[in-house]
Scaffold this active site. Structure first.
Site, PDB file in Angstrom:
ATOM      1  N   SER A 191       6.638 -13.445   0.841  1.00 56.34           N
ATOM      2  CA  SER A 191       7.675 -12.929   1.742  1.00 56.34           C
ATOM      3  C   SER A 191       8.834 -13.921   1.733  1.00 56.34           C
ATOM      4  CB  SER A 191       7.126 -12.818   3.168  1.00 56.34           C
ATOM      5  OG  SER A 191       8.185 -12.601   4.091  1.00 56.34           O
ATOM      6  N   TYR A 242       2.348 -16.109  10.380  1.00 57.69           N
ATOM      7  CA  TYR A 242       2.695 -15.296   9.208  1.00 57.69           C
ATOM      8  C   TYR A 242       3.467 -16.135   8.189  1.00 57.69           C
ATOM      9  CZ  TYR A 242       4.686 -11.332   6.574  1.00 57.69           C
ATOM     10  OH  TYR A 242       5.062 -10.453   5.584  1.00 57.69           O
TER      11      TYR A 242
HETATM   12  P1  NAI Z   1       1.781  -2.300   5.783  1.00 56.50           P
HETATM   13  O1  NAI Z   1       1.307  -2.783   7.116  1.00 56.50           O
HETATM   14  O2  NAI Z   1       2.546  -1.037   5.716  1.00 56.50           O
HETATM   15  O3  NAI Z   1       0.534  -2.177   4.777  1.00 56.50           O
HETATM   16  C1  NAI Z   1      -0.450  -3.179   4.712  1.00 56.50           C
HETATM   17  C2  NAI Z   1      -1.725  -2.596   4.132  1.00 56.50           C
HETATM   18  O4  NAI Z   1      -2.711  -3.651   4.123  1.00 56.50           O
HETATM   19  C3  NAI Z   1      -2.291  -1.457   4.976  1.00 56.50           C
HETATM   20  O5  NAI Z   1      -2.672  -0.369   4.156  1.00 56.50           O
HETATM   21  C4  NAI Z   1      -3.491  -2.086   5.665  1.00 56.50           C
HETATM   22  O6  NAI Z   1      -4.525  -1.156   5.961  1.00 56.50           O
HETATM   23  C5  NAI Z   1      -3.919  -3.119   4.650  1.00 56.50           C
HETATM   24  N1  NAI Z   1      -4.709  -4.199   5.248  1.00 56.50           N
HETATM   25  C6  NAI Z   1      -4.430  -4.870   6.391  1.00 56.50           C
HETATM   26  N2  NAI Z   1      -5.402  -5.750   6.651  1.00 56.50           N
HETATM   27  C7  NAI Z   1      -6.324  -5.646   5.670  1.00 56.50           C
HETATM   28  C8  NAI Z   1      -7.554  -6.288   5.383  1.00 56.50           C
HETATM   29  N3  NAI Z   1      -8.086  -7.205   6.216  1.00 56.50           N
HETATM   30  N4  NAI Z   1      -8.224  -5.956   4.270  1.00 56.50           N
HETATM   31  C9  NAI Z   1      -7.720  -4.989   3.432  1.00 56.50           C
HETATM   32  N5  NAI Z   1      -6.582  -4.327   3.659  1.00 56.50           N
HETATM   33  C10 NAI Z   1      -5.879  -4.651   4.764  1.00 56.50           C
HETATM   34  O7  NAI Z   1       2.601  -3.518   5.192  1.00 56.50           O
HETATM   35  P2  NAI Z   1       3.679  -3.587   3.992  1.00 56.50           P
HETATM   36  O8  NAI Z   1       5.007  -3.708   4.608  1.00 56.50           O
HETATM   37  O9  NAI Z   1       3.430  -2.554   2.988  1.00 56.50           O
HETATM   38  O10 NAI Z   1       3.325  -5.035   3.409  1.00 56.50           O
HETATM   39  C11 NAI Z   1       2.717  -5.247   2.150  1.00 56.50           C
HETATM   40  C12 NAI Z   1       2.880  -6.688   1.760  1.00 56.50           C
HETATM   41  O11 NAI Z   1       4.273  -7.019   1.709  1.00 56.50           O
HETATM   42  C13 NAI Z   1       2.269  -7.675   2.762  1.00 56.50           C
HETATM   43  O12 NAI Z   1       1.741  -8.780   2.055  1.00 56.50           O
HETATM   44  C14 NAI Z   1       3.463  -8.112   3.589  1.00 56.50           C
HETATM   45  O13 NAI Z   1       3.251  -9.362   4.190  1.00 56.50           O
HETATM   46  C15 NAI Z   1       4.531  -8.159   2.514  1.00 56.50           C
HETATM   47  N6  NAI Z   1       5.870  -8.105   3.034  1.00 56.50           N
HETATM   48  C16 NAI Z   1       6.338  -7.020   3.738  1.00 56.50           C
HETATM   49  C17 NAI Z   1       7.636  -7.016   4.209  1.00 56.50           C
HETATM   50  C18 NAI Z   1       8.222  -5.855   4.967  1.00 56.50           C
HETATM   51  O14 NAI Z   1       9.367  -5.976   5.449  1.00 56.50           O
HETATM   52  N7  NAI Z   1       7.531  -4.735   5.118  1.00 56.50           N
HETATM   53  C19 NAI Z   1       8.538  -8.155   3.988  1.00 56.50           C
HETATM   54  C20 NAI Z   1       7.955  -9.238   3.234  1.00 56.50           C
HETATM   55  C21 NAI Z   1       6.668  -9.192   2.787  1.00 56.50           C
END
Ligand code: NAI
Length: 268
Positions: free
Chosen positions: A151, A164
């Site tokens: 991130s 985080y």
């Molecule tokens: P999101 O919350 O929409 O999706 C995250 C997914 O991870 C979900 O499907 C959830 O069920 C799964 N998950 C959560 N805990 C889990 C666990 N213990 N074991 C297995 N699966 C698990 O989040 P998003 O936005 O798609 O984020 C994806 C990646 O991108 C993450 O690493 C996040 O930190 C990173 N990111 C996101 C940003 C944003 O603005 N959305 C910005 C920078 C980084």
């Protein structure tokens, strides 16, 4: 506006037959990456704690996609993921460590327990999955890749994001050091650091909508150009750069952090 969200070029199936495990692929950025890798011909393992969501995504991908429920904070669950991938494919060319949670707590609101929970998933979870799948990646064929989703908060400090940002900072240096360790194996390791991306993670805690829809976000990030491209990103904006880092074109790129943030990190 010249910076819109035009559709990407049709995929050319440059990952035909490769096995790609994407954690957190039931929605958001992970789902976008999984879809792109599948469109390029990869057999995608949709690994997520949300079993129903993972099954739905895998069913939509086709191409031998497999859904596996995994909690990356749980060692037995991660071992079961590795066993499922081994049983179905016997190898893994591409691992994308994407699953994470957001805490949004300041130092005063955070407890050691809430901190540990974020570290256990966002930091240790990625490392746990990497160690469990590494034997299968070593057994992979051409184009072996590990891609960690970090991130911009892993590159700079951030208010109300102590656990985080700490975890994402660790992922950045995990990426660099792992790249050194695995270079002799011919395994390329990189990280991608997204900026503000429109997913469920960006929902406000009170459920009133996305962070990107608030007046302060519109003012600071869009109107005053704190995001030079003047919009929040979409999962598809991440999927293309992620595909590049998983492709043969990234064969001489390792230990790098690619910021995909609409230019946020280019400004001050
Ligand atoms: P999101 O919350 O929409 O999706 C995250 C997914 O991870 C979900 O499907 C959830 O069920 C799964 N998950 C959560 N805990 C889990 C666990 N213990 N074991 C297995 N699966 C698990 O989040 P998003 O936005 O798609 O984020 C994806 C990646 O991108 C993450 O690493 C996040 O930190 C990173 N990111 C996101 C940003 C944003 O603005 N959305 C910005 C920078 C980084």
């Amino acid at each position: 506006m010249t910076t819109g969200t035009q559709s990407p070029m049709p995929a050319a199936r440059r990952l035909e037959g490769r096995v790609a495990v994407v954690t957190g692929a039931a929605r958001g950025i992970g789902r976008g990456i999984a879809a792109r890798l599948a469109a390029e011909g990869a057999h995608v393992v949709v690994a997520d704690i949300d079993a129903a969501g993972a099954a739905q995504v895998a069913a939509g991908l086709g191409g031998g996609a497999l859904a596996v429920r995994v909690d990356i904070a749980d060692a037995a669950s991660v071992a079961a993921l590795a066993a499922a991938v081994e049983a179905r494919f016997g190898r893994c060319e591409i691992l994308v460590n994407n699953a994470a949670i957001l805490d949004a707590l300041s130092v005063d609101a955070m407890t050691f327990e809430t901190y540990r929970r974020v570290i256990d998933i966002n930091q240790d979870g990625a490392i746990r999955v990497t160690l469990a799948l590494l034997p299968l990646v070593r057994r992979g064929g051409q184009g072996r890749r590990i891609l960690n989703i970090a991130s911009i908060q892993g590159m700079r400090g951030a208010r109300d994001s102590l656990a985080y940002a700490t975890a994402k900072g660790a992922i950045v240096n995990f990426t660099r050091s792992l790249a050194c360790d695995l270079a002799d194996d011919g395994i390329v390791v990189n990280a991608l650091a997204p900026g503000f991306i429109d997913t469920d993670m960006a929902q406000l805690p009170d459920g009133s909508g996305h962070e990107h829809e608030t007046d302060w976000f519109r003012d600071i990030y869009l109107k005053y150009g704190r995001i030079p491209l003047r919009r929040a990103g979409l999962p598809d904006d991440i999927a293309g750069p992620a595909f590049f880092l998983c492709s043969d074109d990234a064969r001489y790129v390792t230990g790098q952090i690619l910021l995909v943030d609409g230019g946020v990190s280019a400004t001050f």
